[in-house]
Design a protein around this motif. Structure first.
Motif, PDB file in Angstrom:
ATOM      1  N   PHE A 131       0.808  -1.212   0.000  1.00 50.26           N
ATOM      2  CA  PHE A 131       0.000   0.000   0.000  1.00 50.26           C
ATOM      3  C   PHE A 131       0.849   1.274   0.000  1.00 50.26           C
ATOM      4  O   PHE A 131       0.375   2.332  -0.425  1.00 50.26           O
ATOM      5  CB  PHE A 131      -0.926   0.012   1.222  1.00 50.26           C
ATOM      6  CG  PHE A 131      -1.955  -1.089   1.216  1.00 50.26           C
ATOM      7  CD1 PHE A 131      -2.757  -1.297   0.112  1.00 50.26           C
ATOM      8  CD2 PHE A 131      -2.114  -1.913   2.320  1.00 50.26           C
ATOM      9  CE1 PHE A 131      -3.702  -2.319   0.098  1.00 50.26           C
ATOM     10  CE2 PHE A 131      -3.061  -2.931   2.328  1.00 50.26           C
ATOM     11  CZ  PHE A 131      -3.848  -3.136   1.214  1.00 50.26           C
ATOM     12  N   ALA A 132       2.090   1.175   0.483  1.00 50.18           N
ATOM     13  CA  ALA A 132       2.924   2.374   0.615  1.00 50.18           C
ATOM     14  C   ALA A 132       3.895   2.575  -0.545  1.00 50.18           C
ATOM     15  O   ALA A 132       4.420   3.683  -0.723  1.00 50.18           O
ATOM     16  CB  ALA A 132       3.707   2.316   1.929  1.00 50.18           C
ATOM     17  N   ALA A 133       4.151   1.549  -1.352  1.00 51.54           N
ATOM     18  CA  ALA A 133       5.173   1.630  -2.399  1.00 51.54           C
ATOM     19  C   ALA A 133       4.774   2.596  -3.512  1.00 51.54           C
ATOM     20  O   ALA A 133       3.656   2.538  -4.026  1.00 51.54           O
ATOM     21  CB  ALA A 133       5.432   0.245  -2.973  1.00 51.54           C
ATOM     22  N   GLY A 219      -3.846  -9.183 -13.360  1.00 49.43           N
ATOM     23  CA  GLY A 219      -3.110  -9.181 -12.098  1.00 49.43           C
ATOM     24  C   GLY A 219      -3.978  -8.897 -10.893  1.00 49.43           C
ATOM     25  O   GLY A 219      -3.849  -9.539  -9.845  1.00 49.43           O
ATOM     26  N   PHE A 220      -4.889  -7.923 -11.034  1.00 53.33           N
ATOM     27  CA  PHE A 220      -5.655  -7.465  -9.878  1.00 53.33           C
ATOM     28  C   PHE A 220      -7.010  -8.163  -9.732  1.00 53.33           C
ATOM     29  O   PHE A 220      -7.535  -8.257  -8.626  1.00 53.33           O
ATOM     30  CB  PHE A 220      -5.852  -5.954  -9.953  1.00 53.33           C
ATOM     31  CG  PHE A 220      -4.562  -5.181  -9.913  1.00 53.33           C
ATOM     32  CD1 PHE A 220      -3.617  -5.445  -8.948  1.00 53.33           C
ATOM     33  CD2 PHE A 220      -4.282  -4.200 -10.856  1.00 53.33           C
ATOM     34  CE1 PHE A 220      -2.413  -4.749  -8.901  1.00 53.33           C
ATOM     35  CE2 PHE A 220      -3.098  -3.491 -10.828  1.00 53.33           C
ATOM     36  CZ  PHE A 220      -2.158  -3.768  -9.846  1.00 53.33           C
ATOM     37  N   SER A 221      -7.592  -8.636 -10.843  1.00 58.28           N
ATOM     38  CA  SER A 221      -8.905  -9.281 -10.738  1.00 58.28           C
ATOM     39  C   SER A 221      -8.818 -10.578  -9.942  1.00 58.28           C
ATOM     40  O   SER A 221      -9.773 -10.965  -9.263  1.00 58.28           O
ATOM     41  CB  SER A 221      -9.480  -9.552 -12.131  1.00 58.28           C
ATOM     42  OG  SER A 221      -8.656 -10.449 -12.856  1.00 58.28           O
ATOM     43  N   TYR A 258      -7.236  -1.883  -4.574  1.00 62.67           N
ATOM     44  CA  TYR A 258      -6.250  -0.806  -4.518  1.00 62.67           C
ATOM     45  C   TYR A 258      -5.446  -0.723  -5.811  1.00 62.67           C
ATOM     46  O   TYR A 258      -5.130   0.365  -6.294  1.00 62.67           O
ATOM     47  CB  TYR A 258      -5.320  -1.031  -3.323  1.00 62.67           C
ATOM     48  CG  TYR A 258      -4.162  -0.084  -3.251  1.00 62.67           C
ATOM     49  CD1 TYR A 258      -4.335   1.230  -2.804  1.00 62.67           C
ATOM     50  CD2 TYR A 258      -2.882  -0.494  -3.631  1.00 62.67           C
ATOM     51  CE1 TYR A 258      -3.259   2.104  -2.742  1.00 62.67           C
ATOM     52  CE2 TYR A 258      -1.802   0.366  -3.557  1.00 62.67           C
ATOM     53  CZ  TYR A 258      -1.991   1.666  -3.116  1.00 62.67           C
ATOM     54  OH  TYR A 258      -0.929   2.532  -3.060  1.00 62.67           O
ATOM     55  N   GLY A 259      -5.121  -1.884  -6.380  1.00 64.73           N
ATOM     56  CA  GLY A 259      -4.352  -1.895  -7.622  1.00 64.73           C
ATOM     57  C   GLY A 259      -5.073  -1.190  -8.757  1.00 64.73           C
ATOM     58  O   GLY A 259      -4.447  -0.490  -9.575  1.00 64.73           O
ATOM     59  N   PHE A 260      -6.399  -1.346  -8.835  1.00 63.93           N
ATOM     60  CA  PHE A 260      -7.154  -0.628  -9.865  1.00 63.93           C
ATOM     61  C   PHE A 260      -7.031   0.881  -9.677  1.00 63.93           C
ATOM     62  O   PHE A 260      -6.885   1.627 -10.652  1.00 63.93           O
ATOM     63  CB  PHE A 260      -8.626  -1.041  -9.826  1.00 63.93           C
ATOM     64  CG  PHE A 260      -8.907  -2.369 -10.455  1.00 63.93           C
ATOM     65  CD1 PHE A 260      -8.695  -2.567 -11.819  1.00 63.93           C
ATOM     66  CD2 PHE A 260      -9.384  -3.434  -9.701  1.00 63.93           C
ATOM     67  CE1 PHE A 260      -8.953  -3.803 -12.414  1.00 63.93           C
ATOM     68  CE2 PHE A 260      -9.642  -4.665 -10.282  1.00 63.93           C
ATOM     69  CZ  PHE A 260      -9.422  -4.849 -11.632  1.00 63.93           C
ATOM     70  N   ARG A 262      -4.611   2.567  -8.101  1.00 59.04           N
ATOM     71  CA  ARG A 262      -3.240   3.066  -8.206  1.00 59.04           C
ATOM     72  C   ARG A 262      -2.654   2.885  -9.599  1.00 59.04           C
ATOM     73  O   ARG A 262      -1.816   3.679 -10.036  1.00 59.04           O
ATOM     74  CB  ARG A 262      -2.354   2.343  -7.172  1.00 59.04           C
ATOM     75  CG  ARG A 262      -0.914   2.813  -7.113  1.00 59.04           C
ATOM     76  CD  ARG A 262      -0.798   4.264  -6.669  1.00 59.04           C
ATOM     77  NE  ARG A 262      -1.068   4.413  -5.255  1.00 59.04           N
ATOM     78  CZ  ARG A 262      -1.784   5.398  -4.739  1.00 59.04           C
ATOM     79  NH1 ARG A 262      -2.321   6.311  -5.533  1.00 59.04           N
ATOM     80  NH2 ARG A 262      -1.985   5.489  -3.445  1.00 59.04           N
ATOM     81  N   PHE A 263      -3.105   1.850 -10.336  1.00 60.01           N
ATOM     82  CA  PHE A 263      -2.499   1.547 -11.625  1.00 60.01           C
ATOM     83  C   PHE A 263      -3.480   1.683 -12.789  1.00 60.01           C
ATOM     84  O   PHE A 263      -3.290   2.528 -13.669  1.00 60.01           O
ATOM     85  CB  PHE A 263      -1.905   0.130 -11.612  1.00 60.01           C
ATOM     86  CG  PHE A 263      -0.683  -0.008 -10.769  1.00 60.01           C
ATOM     87  CD1 PHE A 263       0.579   0.167 -11.311  1.00 60.01           C
ATOM     88  CD2 PHE A 263      -0.782  -0.322  -9.414  1.00 60.01           C
ATOM     89  CE1 PHE A 263       1.723   0.036 -10.543  1.00 60.01           C
ATOM     90  CE2 PHE A 263       0.341  -0.457  -8.632  1.00 60.01           C
ATOM     91  CZ  PHE A 263       1.599  -0.271  -9.191  1.00 60.01           C
ATOM     92  N   ALA A 264      -4.498   0.844 -12.832  1.00 60.22           N
ATOM     93  CA  ALA A 264      -5.334   0.739 -14.028  1.00 60.22           C
ATOM     94  C   ALA A 264      -6.032   2.047 -14.380  1.00 60.22           C
ATOM     95  O   ALA A 264      -5.960   2.518 -15.526  1.00 60.22           O
ATOM     96  CB  ALA A 264      -6.353  -0.381 -13.849  1.00 60.22           C
ATOM     97  N   LEU A 265      -6.716   2.670 -13.443  1.00 56.97           N
ATOM     98  CA  LEU A 265      -7.493   3.868 -13.763  1.00 56.97           C
ATOM     99  C   LEU A 265      -6.619   5.065 -14.136  1.00 56.97           C
ATOM    100  O   LEU A 265      -6.862   5.700 -15.158  1.00 56.97           O
ATOM    101  CB  LEU A 265      -8.426   4.213 -12.606  1.00 56.97           C
ATOM    102  CG  LEU A 265      -9.589   3.240 -12.388  1.00 56.97           C
ATOM    103  CD1 LEU A 265     -10.392   3.638 -11.159  1.00 56.97           C
ATOM    104  CD2 LEU A 265     -10.490   3.207 -13.607  1.00 56.97           C
TER     105      LEU A 265
END
Length: 505
Positions: A131-133, A219-221, A258-260, A262-265
């Motif tokens: 969560f912090a990276a 990766g996130f799904s 969280y990955g969506f 931080r990354f996908a959107l």
């Protein structure tokens, strides 16, 4: 003032990891000392994390509490940490739930006690690192490393089919993350940096974005998990010890959501707009179909596991329905409501699902069965426990005044701004949620005493009352007063939505 603070994020990441190593050093020959040290480390980690909330500035979307140290300069890989309104609440949730997991295993775990406690402490630090990276490689290292202690927890302390469950869990999550790694490497070739915030600024074509979006989706799904890559979760929950189920449901699933964010959107906004219908459809399938599947379950853990999939469907629905609204109508309030509803749902689900799995653990410790048919009339012999379980069941069904209501209500309100039928289907899950949850409570808690095992049950002790009371307080506090949580993410949500309107075509 913040510049004078110690490196809080590094402390909250590495303190539990080093604490876990110290617990391992104590060893299994002295389980009492190992448990005491593990609880001390877990409590101190939570206390260290509190300033992340109290000193957090909710008026800015900038990353806060940043730490930056070059790690592999030749590849532009850095030890870069920071939090915003999305990651900070999830770090506090992780630290809080780990305290309860240590308490839950205090008397239940009878062998390899030090290893059990150490696995959860190390896993806690690794999940907080996710969560912090702010460096993609650092994120990926934490993302993959956290699989190892969970693999061991299920594989060593799990049920009869634990080997099958661990292999399925590992293969699903690892294979999905390989595609994410490919996307991260491609983004590095375009940005000449592994900084996640640099990825957000890349002017990618729609074709590039679509491929990257699908890599992130794979990766996130799996982590969420979304239908149809959800089948590993019920098996993992059924075979995992109680602590493993709590962390799986309360924290691990949130990494996918969280990955969506931080990354996908932010990295692939045009592809997300083009393919929002796909995620909305998959989310609605999870919400409705998986809810129906939960209705027929006879194993309490499996029922709650399917319930988790349905509730996490609300999270991805909120994220992408918000995206669709803002892209097509420009309604900032309606879109923000969807994302904030999804975030509240993630935190709320962490409390509620963790509480329900702990309740199942309380019963399993006494009867050694998770089958619903082996119970009945528990309220007659365990009235205090019954009160807790009914509260958590009501929260799981979305009762107003509990945390389960807030997130779902915000997502449904946001859905109405996009489509009546999407909102209708999303609302339908409230009926299903009430159906399978109340039916579970009816068969387990109420009625006549089912058998002599139930007749001989002893009510919850002090240790169990402490962990269930803490969760009950969290469920009610968030349900009655969600503003401290939602206010921390307003600026971050607005920044994400405004960023997504800047086309990259």
């Amino acid at each position: 003032m913040l510049s004078e603070l110690p490196p809080l994020l590094s402390l909250v990441i590495w303190f539990p990891i080093l604490g876990g190593a110290a617990v391992l050093f104590v060893g299994d020959d002295n389980p009492g000392r190992a448990k005491a040290l593990a609880l001390t480390v877990a409590i101190l980690t939570f206390l260290i994390s509190i300033p992340l909330f109290t000193l957090f500035d909710p008026t800015t979307a900038k990353m806060q509490f940043q730490e930056f140290v070059p790690w592999i300069p030749a590849l532009s890989v850095n030890y870069h940490l920071g939090v915003d309104g999305f990651s900070m609440p999830l770090i506090l949730l992780t630290a809080f739930m780990n305290v309860l997991v240590v308490i839950a295993g205090w008397e239940v775990v009878q062998y390899r006690v030090a290893q059990y406690m150490a696995a959860f402490l190390i896993m806690e630090g690794l999940m907080i690192g996710v969560f912090a990276a702010l460096d993609a490689i650092l994120f990926y290292v934490f993302f993959e490393a956290m699989l190892i202690p969970m693999f061991l927890v299920i594989g060593i302390w799990g049920g009869p089919r634990r080997v099958y469950a661990t292999l399925k869990f590992f293969l699903y999550t690892f294979l999905g993350s390989v595609f994410m790694l490919i996307a991260l490497i491609y983004l590095y070739t375009q940005a000449d940096s592994f900084e996640i915030l640099d990825f957000h600024m890349l002017p990618l074509t729609l074709s590039e974005q679509v491929w990257i979006f699908f890599a992130f989706l794979l990766g996130f799904s799996v982590k969420v998990p979304m239908w149809p890559v959800h089948t590993w979760l019920p098996d993992a929950h059924v075979e995992a010890p109680t602590g493993g189920s709590v962390i799986l449901a309360a924290i691990t699933l949130k990494i996918g959501g969280y990955g969506f964010l931080r990354f996908a959107l932010p990295i692939t906004p045009d592809a997300s707009a083009t393919l929002d219908w796909l995620i909305i459809t998959l989310s609605l399938i999870a919400v409705v179909y998986i809810g129906l599947v939960a209705l027929i379950q006879q194993d309490m853990k499996k029922l709650i596991a399917y319930s988790s999939i349905a509730h996490m469907g609300f999270v991805t629905l909120g994220f992408f329905i918000a995206f669709s609204i803002y892209r097509h109508t420009g309604s900032l309030n309606g879109a923000a409501m969807g994302i904030e509803g999804g975030m509240v749902q993630m935190v709320s689900h962490g409390f509620i699902s963790g509480a329900l799995f702990l309740c199942v653990g309380v019963l399993y410790d006494r009867v050694h069965s998770r089958q619903i048919k082996d119970y009945g009339g528990v309220a007659n012999t365990m009235p205090i426990f019954a009160a807790f379980m009914v509260l958590f069941a009501m929260a799981n069904a979305g009762l107003p005044g509990t945390s389960g209501f807030v997130g779902e209500f915000l997502v449904i309100l946001s859905s109405f701004k996009a489509s009546f039928w999407i909102a209708f289907l999303a609302s339908f899950t409230l009926i299903l949620g009430a159906a399978y949850t109340l039916w579970l409570v009816k068969r387990v808690i109420f009625g006549e005493v089912g058998n002599h095992h139930v007749a001989e049950l002893e009510d919850v002790g002090r240790r169990e009352i402490i962990m269930l009371s803490l969760l009950a307080a969290a469920v009610l506090l968030l349900g009655l007063w969600p503003d401290p949580l939602t206010s921390t993410m307003h600026a971050t949500v607005d920044n994400l939505l405004q960023h997504m309107t800047v086309t990259k075509l």
